[in-house]
Write a protein that holds these residues in place. Structure first.
Motif, PDB file in Angstrom:
ATOM      1  N   ALA A 135       0.815  -1.220   0.000  1.00 58.90           N
ATOM      2  CA  ALA A 135       0.000   0.000   0.000  1.00 58.90           C
ATOM      3  C   ALA A 135       0.847   1.267   0.000  1.00 58.90           C
ATOM      4  O   ALA A 135       0.361   2.326  -0.413  1.00 58.90           O
ATOM      5  N   ASP A 136       2.110   1.161   0.453  1.00 60.72           N
ATOM      6  CA  ASP A 136       2.959   2.359   0.518  1.00 60.72           C
ATOM      7  C   ASP A 136       3.700   2.633  -0.791  1.00 60.72           C
ATOM      8  O   ASP A 136       4.540   3.534  -0.855  1.00 60.72           O
ATOM      9  N   THR A 184      -0.593  -4.291   3.314  1.00 62.14           N
ATOM     10  CA  THR A 184      -0.003  -3.146   4.006  1.00 62.14           C
ATOM     11  C   THR A 184       1.243  -3.581   4.750  1.00 62.14           C
ATOM     12  O   THR A 184       1.186  -4.490   5.592  1.00 62.14           O
ATOM     13  N   ASP A 191       0.016   1.955  10.409  1.00 58.04           N
ATOM     14  CA  ASP A 191       0.078   0.683   9.682  1.00 58.04           C
ATOM     15  C   ASP A 191      -0.137  -0.488  10.639  1.00 58.04           C
ATOM     16  O   ASP A 191      -0.839  -1.453  10.319  1.00 58.04           O
ATOM     17  N   THR A 194      -3.746  -0.911  11.483  1.00 53.58           N
ATOM     18  CA  THR A 194      -4.495  -1.421  10.333  1.00 53.58           C
ATOM     19  C   THR A 194      -4.280  -2.919  10.152  1.00 53.58           C
ATOM     20  O   THR A 194      -5.228  -3.693   9.982  1.00 53.58           O
TER      21      THR A 194
END
Length: 213
Positions: A135-136, A184, A191, A194
């Motif tokens: 996701a980053d 993630t 993070d 999540t």
């Protein structure tokens, strides 16, 4: 995953020592707490690999193995200075030990499952590479049917476009790439929250709950 698996699985990781791992978690966590979270994430990653059929299971380690390492893994030292050099060396060393396709993951995605790893290994029977986006903007998994350092060396790591640049490298090499779902990476406290929410039964989630008490 098919029973006639012909891929090996490799984790690249740091020994979870306070002050050396997950430094972006400090603050809000202390270096000792960040290391505890890193160890929990590593345990989850190792457990997922242990539960996935593979021709070989390896850990490319920066540091020394500890009680968190289960049986069944071959430990190899990391080589190189930059991350792209260490990734390239890990692929090469694994392939030299056993000339099978290689699936590589890090220690930053404790939510990884044997099903995802099995899909990656199976994909290498039909594709040249398999890629799991993070996701980053980076990637959480890279698999290569025929590991070649040139596919990794020189790709800027820890960069907002690392994943795009890595995919471009694979595309320019003419490789057929199988894409996996986005995960993630645990880099920041947000993070961590999540990932723990999405995978509440992991060592990582339990460690985070303990720290939040």
């Amino acid at each position: 995953m098919s029973p006639d698996c012909s891929a090996q699985i490799l984790i690249i990781a740091k020994e979870p020592v306070a002050g050396r791992v997950k430094t972006r978690l400090t603050p809000p966590f202390s270096p000792r707490q960040a290391a505890a979270l890193a160890e929990a994430a590593l345990r989850d990653s190792l457990r997922a690999v242990s539960a996935t059929p593979a021709t070989q299971r390896l850990l490319a380690l920066d540091g020394l193995p500890g009680g968190w390492l289960p049986a069944g893994f071959t430990v190899i030292p990391q080589r190189g200075t930059s991350l792209d050099e260490r990734l390239a060396a890990a692929f090469s060393d694994a392939h030299r030990l056993r000339p099978d396709p290689v699936v590589l993951i890090g220690m930053d995605t404790p939510q990884v499952t044997p099903a995802l790893l099995g899909e990656a290994a199976d994909a290498l029977a039909r594709h040249d590479a398999v890629y799991g986006p993070a996701a980053d903007g980076g990637f959480w998994l890279l698999g290569l049917r025929r590991p070649d350092p040139a596919l990794v060396l020189g790709v800027p790591m820890s960069h907002p476009e690392t994943g795009k640049l890595q995919l471009d490298r694979l595309d320019r090499a003419g490789l057929a790439v199988h894409l996996l779902p986005e995960l993630t990476d645990v880099d920041t406290a947000a993070d961590a929250a999540t990932v723990a929410a999405h995978a509440p039964d992991t060592h990582f989630a339990a460690a985070l709950r303990e720290l939040d008490r």
